[in-house]
Motif scaffolding. Structure first.
Motif, PDB file in Angstrom:
ATOM      1  N   ALA A 209      24.219 -11.906 -27.459  1.00 46.51           N
ATOM      2  CA  ALA A 209      24.477 -12.963 -26.479  1.00 46.51           C
ATOM      3  C   ALA A 209      23.859 -14.277 -26.939  1.00 46.51           C
ATOM      4  CB  ALA A 209      23.930 -12.559 -25.113  1.00 46.51           C
ATOM      5  N   LEU A 210      22.636 -14.233 -27.467  1.00 43.44           N
ATOM      6  CA  LEU A 210      21.997 -15.445 -27.967  1.00 43.44           C
ATOM      7  C   LEU A 210      22.756 -16.002 -29.170  1.00 43.44           C
ATOM      8  CD1 LEU A 210      18.244 -14.395 -27.678  1.00 43.44           C
ATOM      9  CD2 LEU A 210      19.368 -16.249 -26.419  1.00 43.44           C
ATOM     10  N   ALA A 211      23.242 -15.117 -30.020  1.00 39.08           N
ATOM     11  CA  ALA A 211      23.998 -15.574 -31.192  1.00 39.08           C
ATOM     12  C   ALA A 211      25.284 -16.264 -30.774  1.00 39.08           C
ATOM     13  CB  ALA A 211      24.288 -14.391 -32.118  1.00 39.08           C
ATOM     14  N   LEU A 212      25.970 -15.684 -29.808  1.00 43.16           N
ATOM     15  CA  LEU A 212      27.208 -16.296 -29.328  1.00 43.16           C
ATOM     16  C   LEU A 212      26.930 -17.654 -28.692  1.00 43.16           C
ATOM     17  CD1 LEU A 212      28.976 -13.166 -27.787  1.00 43.16           C
ATOM     18  CD2 LEU A 212      29.583 -14.358 -29.901  1.00 43.16           C
ATOM     19  N   ALA A 213      25.865 -17.711 -27.890  1.00 43.74           N
ATOM     20  CA  ALA A 213      25.516 -18.984 -27.262  1.00 43.74           C
ATOM     21  C   ALA A 213      25.159 -20.021 -28.319  1.00 43.74           C
ATOM     22  CB  ALA A 213      24.363 -18.783 -26.282  1.00 43.74           C
ATOM     23  N   LEU A 214      24.432 -19.595 -29.344  1.00 41.01           N
ATOM     24  CA  LEU A 214      24.061 -20.517 -30.418  1.00 41.01           C
ATOM     25  C   LEU A 214      25.285 -21.001 -31.176  1.00 41.01           C
ATOM     26  CD1 LEU A 214      21.817 -21.922 -31.970  1.00 41.01           C
ATOM     27  CD2 LEU A 214      21.618 -19.875 -33.406  1.00 41.01           C
ATOM     28  N   SER A 215      26.248 -20.085 -31.391  1.00 40.93           N
ATOM     29  CA  SER A 215      27.467 -20.502 -32.095  1.00 40.93           C
ATOM     30  C   SER A 215      28.247 -21.516 -31.266  1.00 40.93           C
ATOM     31  CB  SER A 215      28.328 -19.277 -32.390  1.00 40.93           C
ATOM     32  OG  SER A 215      28.812 -18.704 -31.186  1.00 40.93           O
ATOM     33  N   ASP A 216      28.275 -21.337 -29.956  1.00 39.66           N
ATOM     34  CA  ASP A 216      28.961 -22.313 -29.099  1.00 39.66           C
ATOM     35  C   ASP A 216      28.274 -23.666 -29.166  1.00 39.66           C
ATOM     36  OD1 ASP A 216      30.816 -20.439 -28.352  1.00 39.66           O
ATOM     37  OD2 ASP A 216      29.780 -19.867 -26.501  1.00 39.66           O
ATOM     38  N   GLN A 217      26.940 -23.663 -29.182  1.00 40.38           N
ATOM     39  CA  GLN A 217      26.226 -24.938 -29.250  1.00 40.38           C
ATOM     40  C   GLN A 217      26.412 -25.612 -30.608  1.00 40.38           C
ATOM     41  OE1 GLN A 217      22.172 -24.944 -28.039  1.00 40.38           O
ATOM     42  NE2 GLN A 217      22.587 -24.117 -25.994  1.00 40.38           N
ATOM     43  N   VAL A 218      26.415 -24.811 -31.653  1.00 40.80           N
ATOM     44  CA  VAL A 218      26.641 -25.392 -32.988  1.00 40.80           C
ATOM     45  C   VAL A 218      28.036 -25.986 -33.063  1.00 40.80           C
ATOM     46  CG1 VAL A 218      26.895 -24.814 -35.427  1.00 40.80           C
ATOM     47  CG2 VAL A 218      24.970 -23.894 -34.112  1.00 40.80           C
ATOM     48  N   ALA A 219      29.032 -25.257 -32.483  1.00 42.32           N
ATOM     49  CA  ALA A 219      30.397 -25.788 -32.477  1.00 42.32           C
ATOM     50  C   ALA A 219      30.468 -27.077 -31.676  1.00 42.32           C
ATOM     51  CB  ALA A 219      31.344 -24.753 -31.890  1.00 42.32           C
ATOM     52  N   GLY A 220      29.679 -27.180 -30.631  1.00 41.82           N
ATOM     53  CA  GLY A 220      29.695 -28.389 -29.823  1.00 41.82           C
ATOM     54  C   GLY A 220      29.110 -29.575 -30.534  1.00 41.82           C
ATOM     55  N   LEU A 221      28.267 -29.328 -31.538  1.00 37.61           N
ATOM     56  CA  LEU A 221      27.674 -30.433 -32.304  1.00 37.61           C
ATOM     57  C   LEU A 221      28.580 -30.916 -33.425  1.00 37.61           C
ATOM     58  CD1 LEU A 221      23.984 -29.159 -32.587  1.00 37.61           C
ATOM     59  CD2 LEU A 221      24.893 -30.894 -31.036  1.00 37.61           C
ATOM     60  N   SER A 222      29.686 -30.194 -33.669  1.00 38.78           N
ATOM     61  CA  SER A 222      30.569 -30.554 -34.771  1.00 38.78           C
ATOM     62  C   SER A 222      31.296 -31.851 -34.454  1.00 38.78           C
ATOM     63  CB  SER A 222      31.583 -29.433 -35.019  1.00 38.78           C
ATOM     64  OG  SER A 222      32.516 -29.826 -35.999  1.00 38.78           O
TER      65      SER A 222
END
Length: 358
Positions: free
Chosen positions: A270-283
């Protein structure tokens, strides 16, 4: 035949004479008794006549007494007088007198109770007047000498108090506006102070990390709630440590390190998925999502039950999101549950890659 004896004749005559004389005496006694009976009969008829006359007098007197008692009762029927028994005048009088005594006792008791209530009411009225006078004096209201003028005095005092109240309301409204302005200015000053503290090099970095971690944990908590069928959520502790909320234990909060292997995998995923969403949001590019997720090993140390939980979690993740999940594993039990597999084999000629579909 015996010769006639004169002596026997004389005896017979003497006997007959005695009987005759006895019968004459009895007749005279019977006449005397009859005369006495006739005299007694005359006296009895006279007594009977007197008795009848006396009875008529008594009957008349009794009727007058009945009329008197009925007239007396009629006057007190509204008060609940009992009915009269015409068969017994004495009993009727006795019952009416007994009712009179009882009613008198009740009325006397009621009168005494009423007098006591009147006295108590008077005492309360005096106490109330004393209290009213004290309250008026306390509020500086002039107490009139006549109680009848009390209403006018109170009305004048109320009007004056209402005028004061209106002025107080106006002053309070002005004070409320000033207080609101002061609170706004204090809020602005507090925000400015916090910003000044946060914009310092060390404090700003710590605040920024805390905010980012809070967003990460909030997003991961929603995913973990879905993966755990609503049992677990994530939250930040007082020292920014990650805690888990266990709804199966009445919402108890505990450190995430207390989770089992499969539960820890779900939380980490769950933390990994949330982190991936945040990283995608910074793109900065147009593609603002990460469509692929790869998990490299980490399954060999799991027990069968935990491994089953992990596999179920991955299946649900792949089915519930528009995302490809890749797993690198040497565990056959996990690999067999993956629908599309790329298996790497090795022989004398080298390594070979083959695609397998379940």
């Amino acid at each position: 035949m015996e010769p006639f004896d004169g002596r026997v004749e004389r005896e017979w005559i003497a006997t007959w004479r005695g009987e005759l004389e006895g019968r004459v005496a009895a007749g005279r006694e019977a006449e005397r008794r009859a005369a006495g009976a006739r005299r007694a009969a005359r006296e009895a008829r006279a007594e009977l006549s007197k008795a009848r006359k006396r009875a008529d007098e008594l009957a008349g007197r009794t009727e007058r007494l009945w009329r008197d008692i009925e007239a007396a009762r009629d006057t007190v029927v509204p008060l609940g007088a009992p009915p009269l028994d015409r068969a017994d005048l004495h009993h009727a009088w006795t019952a009416l007198l007994a009712w009179r005594d009882e009613a008198e006792g009740r009325e006397r008791a009621a009168l005494e109770s009423q007098e006591a209530r009147i006295a108590e009411t008077g005492r309360q009225a005096r106490a109330l007047w004393t209290s009213v006078v004290a309250q008026l004096t306390e509020h500086e209201v002039a107490v009139p000498e006549r109680p009848a003028a009390l209403g006018e005095a109170v009305s004048a005092a109320v009007a004056q108090a209402q005028a004061w109240l209106d002025r107080v309301k106006e002053n309070r409204a002005a004070a409320r506006e000033l207080r609101e302005r002061a609170e706004k200015e204090e809020e602005r000053a507090r925000v400015a102070k916090e910003l000044a503290q946060c914009l310092r090099a060390d404090a700003f970095e710590r605040w920024l990390c805390t905010e980012a971690l809070d967003l990460l944990v909030t997003a991961a908590s929603e995913t973990l709630r879905e993966l755990s069928d609503g049992q677990y959520e994530l939250a930040l502790g007082a020292r920014n440590e990650i805690e888990v909320i266990d709804h199966a234990e009445a919402g108890m909060r505990r450190n995430a390190r207390t989770l089992s292997g499969g539960e820890t995998f779900q939380a980490a995923l769950a933390l990994a998925l949330a982190l991936s969403d945040q990283v995608a949001g910074l793109s900065a590019t147009a593609a603002r999502s990460l469509d692929s997720l790869f998990l490299d090993e980490g399954f060999g140390s799991l027990d069968p039950a935990t491994l089953d939980t992990v596999a179920t979690t991955l299946e649900r993740l792949a089915a519930g999101r528009d995302r490809m999940v890749g797993v690198v594993t040497h565990v056959p039990a996990l690999a067999d549950r993956i629908p599309v597999r790329f298996e790497v084999g090795r022989d004398a000629k080298g390594s070979h890659l083959s695609r397998t579909t379940a």
